[in-house]
Write an enzyme that holds these catalytic residues in place. Structure first.
Site, short mmCIF file in Angstrom:
data_model
loop_
_atom_site.label_atom_id
_atom_site.label_comp_id
_atom_site.label_asym_id
_atom_site.label_seq_id
_atom_site.Cartn_x
_atom_site.Cartn_y
_atom_site.Cartn_z
N CYS A 1 0.82 -1.33 -0.35
CA CYS A 1 0.15 -0.09 0.11
C CYS A 1 0.82 1.06 -0.42
CB CYS A 1 -1.12 -0.32 1.01
SG CYS A 1 -1.70 -1.31 1.02
N GLU B 1 8.19 -19.18 -20.36
CA GLU B 1 7.88 -17.78 -20.26
C GLU B 1 9.31 -16.93 -20.21
OE1 GLU B 1 6.36 -15.88 -18.78
OE2 GLU B 1 6.81 -14.03 -17.88
#
Ligand code: AGP
Length: 627
Positions: A2, A496
């Site tokens: 956050c 990938e």
């Protein structure tokens, strides 16, 4: 992950709110599913605060319609939900029982459940599903105890005492109306920096929060707490012992600061691979070390009945699913099919109520994957989402969700989400093995301890291989037609690696199983053809190792330029490959978590060498929300 901002000044005015909102805007890349601010001024009975789900603009609009009072200090938070859906009530700040204290938090408090139970038994009530509210109520209790004993408020001491009670990762900021102008911060395994101003001070998850106001900063060390009041800054350890300040001057401009000083988000996010694995493991074990996935909300009896898994995903997410296939089949002994989501529903798949469809998605908005799970549910199968974005469409339309905690992934090329997806899928596989009783507790614990050791091993690759990878990418910048080869779990890693080079270096590449080489592709190998080979460990199943070394010999014999990804101490790779990117030794099933890292860096450096926009490659979007 956050965004956190704090401010303290000497004058009661609108600046605390301004600094918080400006800072949150610069930190919005760290999380954007809800936001909030809390302000304190002399004479307040309760902290003044506002918080809204959705983007920061929702909060800005709200406070324009419902003005907050002038203040001396304030804290602001933009959320990337890990505990509790994105909503107004789950947004930060969270307040103490009496509303006099407000806190904001970045991280995961692993013992929140126990602390909440103890507080509830003392009569405390809760309105949200967050671990942060537990900390807010606990801090209020500790602060009140201090006032009862000493007759005066001491938020700094209260915060330090609470910090020593928390387990997990946290950066917490707190304010208290009884000490207007004071903001306290503390950190453990989560970042916090202090901005030094004239008669004012700042706090932030990173310098982007306040770099427009000051470039003079102090980095807070592990297990340290800081008290700011106007221009006064006090930093101690959690025992209250003063510590030496680590001053630095920010030499980034504001936009670079949003990337935490990294040249681009992809570089930053690759370097978050270790924390993405670590945070995804956090908070998912009980006191006996058994895997605890309460958030799945799927009855264990239902899971016991599962006799087949079908993974549906696209791109990188599908390769994470392919890696997981090898592990889950080995551990749980049920078939795991991996289907490209856009192919899934058109192949008329065989689905029964005992089939678990696992949708893997970073964004949670990939339309192909969303349509696939709708089809699966229509056919009566249970759907479980492995997703990195709380509250997004795919988890909302699934029966269960296991969130990865990689934090927002801004770069279009998926990197830290890939390792987090593998980690979450492994947790799911081991949980199924635990529920089905097909693995002993000690066998599961062995796998978990290997998994927990991976963040440090990934960090080793980032610390030791970077220069060689960068030099190799620069040397091969004009090459085209890369082959990426791997066997077993190295095969999806090869896929990938090829995808990364295609999507950001715009270099044609193909990934395929190494055993397939002699069934056709070897016709393409000629002088100078670049071939990247993921070499399995020679220590475990050396039959795979010797076959892959033979592959390298075969392509070398035809003039290929070979790059090997091989573990430390590999006896052969260095002898045959032109370049070897070394990774730490680890079990076969864990090796994709380290083998992919050099390939992520290689693609990024190749793209940089070509002058491409690494974060926003041409023709691509971060989330493909069309079929
Ligand atoms: C990976 O680097 C790409 N950006 C792309 O393949 C991506 O993984 C795929 O579109 C799936 O996205 P999702 O994980 O958000 O569902």
């Amino acid at each position: 992950m956050c965004g956190i901002v704090g401010y303290s000044g000497k004058t009661k005015c609108g600046k605390p709110l301004e600094v918080c909102l400006q800072g949150l805007k610069r930190l919005e890349y760290r999380g954007y599913d809800s936001a909030g601010v809390a302000l304190v001024a002399p004479g307040m009975e309760r902290v003044a605060y506002a918080k809204k789900a959705g983007r920061l603009s929702n909060l800005v609009g709200y406070v324009q319609r419902h003005p907050l009072p002038d203040a001396l200090c304030g804290i602001g938070h933009t959320r990337w939900a890990t505990n509790g859906e994105p909503s107004d009530v789950n947004a930060h700040p969270h307040v103490s029982e009496d509303g006099r204290i407000a806190i904001i938090h970045n991280g995961i408090i692993e013992n929140a459940g126990k602390l909440k139970f103890d507080l509830q038994s003392e009569g405390y009530s809760f309105v949200s599903d967050t671990d942060t509210e537990v900390a807010a109520k606990l801090l209020g209790k500790i602060a009140d105890d201090i006032i009862k004993k000493t007759g005066k408020p001491d938020l700094f001491t209260a915060c330090r005492r609470m910090a020593k009670m928390l387990e997990g990762t946290f950066t917490i900021l707190a304010v208290d109306v009884r000490e207007p102008g004071v903001v306290v911060g503390m950190r453990h395994d989560s970042p916090l920096v202090v901005g030094v101003g004239k008669d004012e001070s700042f706090l932030g998850s990173d310098v982007a929060a306040f770099v427009q106001y000051t470039r003079e900063a102090i980095e807070l060390g592990q297990d340290q707490a800081v008290r700011i009041e106007g221009g006064d800054i006090t930093i101690t350890d959690f025992d209250g012992k003063p510590v030496e300040d680590k001053h630095f001057t920010v030499d980034w401009d504001a936009s670079a600061a949003e990337k935490g000083g990294w040249p681009n988000f992809m570089d930053k996010e690759i370097h978050e691979d270790p924390s993405a694995v670590n945070e995804t493991l956090m908070g998912r074990f009980d006191l006996d070390g058994r895997i605890k996935l309460d958030e799945l909300h799927v009855d264990e009896d239902v899971l016991r009945q599962i006799d087949k898994i079908i993974v549906v995903a696209c791109g990188t997410a599908s390769y994470a699913g392919l890696v997981a296939k090898y592990a889950i089949e080995h551990w749980v002994r049920i078939p795991v099919e991996v289907e490209l989501a856009h192919e899934f529903r058109y192949r008329d798949p065989i689905l029964t109520p005992r089939t678990l469809v696992v949708a893997v998605s970073q964004s949670g908005e990939t339309m192909d994957t969303l349509m696939a799970i709708r089809h699966a549910r229509e056919q009566g199968s249970k759907v479980l989402a492995i997703c990195n974005t709380q509250g997004s469409s795919i988890p909302r339309e699934s029966d269960a969700v296991l969130y990865t905690h990689a934090g927002p992934e801004v770069a279009v090329a998926s990197t830290k989400a890939f390792v987090a997806q593998i980690t979450a899928a492994y947790l799911l596989g081991l949980y199924l093995a635990q529920v089905k009783g097909v693995m002993f507790h000690d066998e599961i614990q062995l796998q978990l301890s290997e998994l927990r050791a991976m963040p440090k091993k990934i960090q080793w690759v980032l610390d030791n291989d970077d220069d060689l990878i960068h030099q190799t990418a620069d040397r091969l910048v004009d090459k085209n037609g890369f082959h990426f080869l791997g066997r077993h779990v190295g095969y999806p890693v090869a896929l990938e690696g090829a995808l990364k080079l295609k999507e950001i270096a715009y270099t044609f590449s193909e990934g395929y199983a190494a055993g397939e080489l002699k069934h056709g592709p070897i016709a393409l190998i000629q002088e100078g053809t670049p071939v990247v080979v993921i070499v399995p460990s020679a220590r475990n199943r050396n039959i795979l190792h010797s076959k892959v070394i033979s592959t390298i010999e075969e392509v070398k014999a035809r003039g290929a330029y070979t790059i090997a990804i091989a573990e430390q101490g590999d006896p052969d790779a260095g002898r045959y490959a032109d370049v070897t990117f070394t990774v730490p030794q680890c079990p076969t099933l864990m090796s994709p978590l380290v083998d992919v890292v050099p390939l992520q860096l290689f693609a990024m450096y190749m793209a940089e060498a070509k002058g491409n926009d690494v974060d926003k490659p041409r023709n691509l979007a971060k989330s493909v929300t069309v079929e």
